[in-house]
Design a protein around this motif. Structure first.
Motif, PDB file in Angstrom:
ATOM      1  N   GLN A   1       0.816  -1.205   0.000  1.00  0.00           N
ATOM      2  CA  GLN A   1       0.000   0.000   0.000  1.00  0.00           C
ATOM      3  C   GLN A   1       0.854   1.261   0.000  1.00  0.00           C
ATOM      4  N   ASN A   2       2.053   1.173   0.570  1.00  0.00           N
ATOM      5  CA  ASN A   2       2.939   2.338   0.610  1.00  0.00           C
ATOM      6  C   ASN A   2       3.495   2.706  -0.761  1.00  0.00           C
ATOM      7  N   LEU A   3       3.272   1.842  -1.765  1.00  0.00           N
ATOM      8  CA  LEU A   3       3.820   2.084  -3.105  1.00  0.00           C
ATOM      9  C   LEU A   3       2.841   2.789  -4.030  1.00  0.00           C
ATOM     10  N   LYS A   4       1.727   3.284  -3.481  1.00  0.00           N
ATOM     11  CA  LYS A   4       0.688   3.845  -4.349  1.00  0.00           C
ATOM     12  C   LYS A   4       1.132   5.109  -5.078  1.00  0.00           C
ATOM     13  N   ASN A   5       2.161   5.784  -4.575  1.00  0.00           N
ATOM     14  CA  ASN A   5       2.644   7.000  -5.238  1.00  0.00           C
ATOM     15  C   ASN A   5       3.970   6.792  -5.970  1.00  0.00           C
ATOM     16  N   ALA A   6       4.423   5.557  -6.036  1.00  0.00           N
ATOM     17  CA  ALA A   6       5.713   5.275  -6.689  1.00  0.00           C
ATOM     18  C   ALA A   6       5.541   5.171  -8.201  1.00  0.00           C
ATOM     19  N   ASN A   7       6.633   5.430  -8.911  1.00  0.00           N
ATOM     20  CA  ASN A   7       6.674   5.194 -10.354  1.00  0.00           C
ATOM     21  C   ASN A   7       7.020   3.740 -10.607  1.00  0.00           C
ATOM     22  N   PHE A   8       6.372   3.141 -11.604  1.00  0.00           N
ATOM     23  CA  PHE A   8       6.634   1.749 -11.954  1.00  0.00           C
ATOM     24  C   PHE A   8       7.090   1.646 -13.407  1.00  0.00           C
ATOM     25  N   ILE A   9       7.879   0.620 -13.667  1.00  0.00           N
ATOM     26  CA  ILE A   9       8.392   0.354 -15.008  1.00  0.00           C
ATOM     27  C   ILE A   9       7.513  -0.703 -15.653  1.00  0.00           C
TER      28      ILE A   9
ATOM     29  N   LEU B   1      -0.945  -4.481  -5.727  1.00  0.00           N
ATOM     30  CA  LEU B   1      -0.461  -3.104  -5.731  1.00  0.00           C
ATOM     31  C   LEU B   1      -1.618  -2.133  -6.008  1.00  0.00           C
ATOM     32  N   PRO B   2      -1.720  -1.064  -5.255  1.00  0.00           N
ATOM     33  CA  PRO B   2      -2.823  -0.098  -5.431  1.00  0.00           C
ATOM     34  C   PRO B   2      -2.479   0.929  -6.516  1.00  0.00           C
ATOM     35  N   LEU B   3      -2.281   0.478  -7.727  1.00  0.00           N
ATOM     36  CA  LEU B   3      -1.782   1.358  -8.785  1.00  0.00           C
ATOM     37  C   LEU B   3      -2.883   1.753  -9.750  1.00  0.00           C
ATOM     38  N   ILE B   4      -2.644   2.854 -10.452  1.00  0.00           N
ATOM     39  CA  ILE B   4      -3.474   3.286 -11.563  1.00  0.00           C
ATOM     40  C   ILE B   4      -2.556   3.495 -12.765  1.00  0.00           C
ATOM     41  N   ARG B   5      -3.158   3.771 -13.910  1.00  0.00           N
ATOM     42  CA  ARG B   5      -2.372   3.938 -15.137  1.00  0.00           C
ATOM     43  C   ARG B   5      -1.248   4.961 -14.975  1.00  0.00           C
ATOM     44  N   ALA B   6      -1.491   6.027 -14.221  1.00  0.00           N
ATOM     45  CA  ALA B   6      -0.499   7.096 -14.072  1.00  0.00           C
ATOM     46  C   ALA B   6       0.763   6.640 -13.345  1.00  0.00           C
ATOM     47  N   ASN B   7       0.689   5.538 -12.591  1.00  0.00           N
ATOM     48  CA  ASN B   7       1.889   5.053 -11.897  1.00  0.00           C
ATOM     49  C   ASN B   7       2.943   4.508 -12.858  1.00  0.00           C
ATOM     50  N   ILE B   8       2.497   4.026 -14.019  1.00  0.00           N
ATOM     51  CA  ILE B   8       3.438   3.418 -14.961  1.00  0.00           C
ATOM     52  C   ILE B   8       4.000   4.531 -15.835  1.00  0.00           C
ATOM     53  N   ARG B   9       4.979   5.231 -15.290  1.00  0.00           N
ATOM     54  CA  ARG B   9       5.511   6.426 -15.932  1.00  0.00           C
ATOM     55  C   ARG B   9       6.513   6.094 -17.035  1.00  0.00           C
ATOM     56  N   TYR B  10       7.158   4.954 -16.938  1.00  0.00           N
ATOM     57  CA  TYR B  10       8.195   4.592 -17.896  1.00  0.00           C
ATOM     58  C   TYR B  10       7.934   3.162 -18.369  1.00  0.00           C
ATOM     59  N   HIS B  11       8.064   2.936 -19.665  1.00  0.00           N
ATOM     60  CA  HIS B  11       7.747   1.599 -20.175  1.00  0.00           C
ATOM     61  C   HIS B  11       8.439   1.378 -21.514  1.00  0.00           C
ATOM     62  N   SER B  12       8.603   0.111 -21.865  1.00  0.00           N
ATOM     63  CA  SER B  12       9.243  -0.272 -23.128  1.00  0.00           C
ATOM     64  C   SER B  12       8.786  -1.666 -23.498  1.00  0.00           C
ATOM     65  N   GLN B  13       8.714  -1.920 -24.811  1.00  0.00           N
ATOM     66  CA  GLN B  13       8.434  -3.279 -25.267  1.00  0.00           C
ATOM     67  C   GLN B  13       9.608  -4.203 -24.977  1.00  0.00           C
ATOM     68  N   SER B  14      10.767  -3.637 -24.765  1.00  0.00           N
ATOM     69  CA  SER B  14      11.968  -4.431 -24.458  1.00  0.00           C
ATOM     70  C   SER B  14      12.094  -4.628 -22.958  1.00  0.00           C
ATOM     71  N   GLY B  15      12.169  -5.884 -22.542  1.00  0.00           N
ATOM     72  CA  GLY B  15      12.385  -6.159 -21.128  1.00  0.00           C
ATOM     73  C   GLY B  15      13.742  -5.688 -20.651  1.00  0.00           C
ATOM     74  N   VAL B  16      14.754  -5.754 -21.528  1.00  0.00           N
ATOM     75  CA  VAL B  16      16.096  -5.301 -21.163  1.00  0.00           C
ATOM     76  C   VAL B  16      16.090  -3.802 -20.901  1.00  0.00           C
ATOM     77  N   VAL B  17      15.454  -3.040 -21.790  1.00  0.00           N
ATOM     78  CA  VAL B  17      15.383  -1.595 -21.608  1.00  0.00           C
ATOM     79  C   VAL B  17      14.603  -1.249 -20.335  1.00  0.00           C
TER      80      VAL B  17
END
Length: 294
Positions: free
Chosen positions: A188-196, A213-229
């Motif tokens: 629950q403490n991760l609700k304001n964290a950025n997720f990859i 995880l209590p997340l919404i779309r806005a939490n996923i600030r960074y993303h890539s189709q590449s798992g390595v990236v």
């Protein structure tokens, strides 16, 4: 069999099928390892041999004619038969030298396969390895690869699969990033964290929510189709990422976010074609991978 009625060259048929399936002469040339002019001449030679116009030329584009479309299913059946012949012949090879193609995700290809291949080099120096790094499921029936490492069980009866040990995945981040978000002690403490995200955020969000995880779309600030990236984003302190315990152990810059977190477990399957597995070199690589990844 009326042999005199078969007046065309299989290589020309192959050029036609590759052009249809790849969508253009240039793409077909890359897929078959030929030049575009050579492929174009082969398609034209097939048209001459069978007396049928297969493509309409519209500028630099090719449009399949009605007659060409009617032949595609027959030609595709010929291609599948040719693939079966190649599979059967490869399966009879007892040489421990030659090429073996391994398909695996980009993360596994980057972090886990190289040391395994280095061990194999010492065991069987005559084997050449090509790693097909892709997060898409390779088509072993069409020889996209000889062996595939997957996280889903194959359903085709022509394939054989060996389930290896399940892997555990956890949430990881850099200590510096965790300090910025208050060193969370619970999910629950991760609700304001950025997720990859690995892939589209809308596709990743349900997986995060399923972890509690209590997340919404806005939490996923960074993303890539590449798992390595995506993993490197986590390692650079951009946010929290999910990774297998084995890969995370190779990245000392990150720590587990919640030491008591229940892991996400996923299976690993080693897959090959039933006929290919009778090849000595493919069997050797298959068994080596099974031992190393178990």
């Amino acid at each position: 069999m009326n042999w005199s009625a078969i007046s065309f060259d299989w290589n020309h048929v192959r050029a036609f099928l590759a052009t249809v399936e790849e969508g253009s002469l240039s793409a077909a040339a890359r897929a078959t390892g030929q030049t575009q002019p050579t492929l174009g001449r082969q398609v034209a030679a097939l048209e001459d041999a069978i007396g049928v116009t297969l493509f309409e030329r519209a500028g630099r584009s090719l449009i399949l004619t009605k007659s060409g479309a009617q032949l595609v299913d027959h030609v595709r059946a010929m291609g599948e038969a040719a693939s079966r012949i190649s599979l059967a012949a490869s399966g009879q090879s007892q040489s421990v030298e030659g090429l073996v193609r391994i398909s695996a995700s980009d993360v596994l290809s980057t972090y886990q396969l190289p040391p395994i291949i280095a061990q194999l080099r010492d065991t069987a120096p005559g084997i050449e390895i090509e790693v097909v790094s892709s997060n898409a499921i390779s088509d072993l029936l069409r020889r996209d690869a000889d062996i595939a490492v997957r996280h889903v069980r194959p359903e085709q009866p022509e394939l054989i699969a060996r389930k290896l040990a399940d892997s555990d995945a956890y949430l990881y981040a850099t200590p510096e990033y965790l300090a910025r978000v208050g060193n969370p002690a619970t999910l629950q403490n991760l609700k304001n964290a950025n997720f990859i995200g690995y892939g589209a955020p809308d596709e990743m969000l349900p997986h995060f929510v399923a972890m509690g995880l209590p997340l919404i779309r806005a939490n996923i600030r960074y993303h890539s189709q590449s798992g390595v990236v995506g993993w490197q984003m986590a390692c650079q302190g951009l946010g929290v990422g999910v990774m297998s315990e084995r890969v995370a152990a190779l990245s000392p810059e990150v720590v587990r976010v919640l030491p008591d977190q229940t892991p996400v477990s996923f299976p690993t399957w080693l897959v090959s074609h039933r006929e290919l597995i009778t090849s000595s070199r493919i069997r050797l690589v298959f068994d080596h991978l099974a031992a190393a990844l178990s």
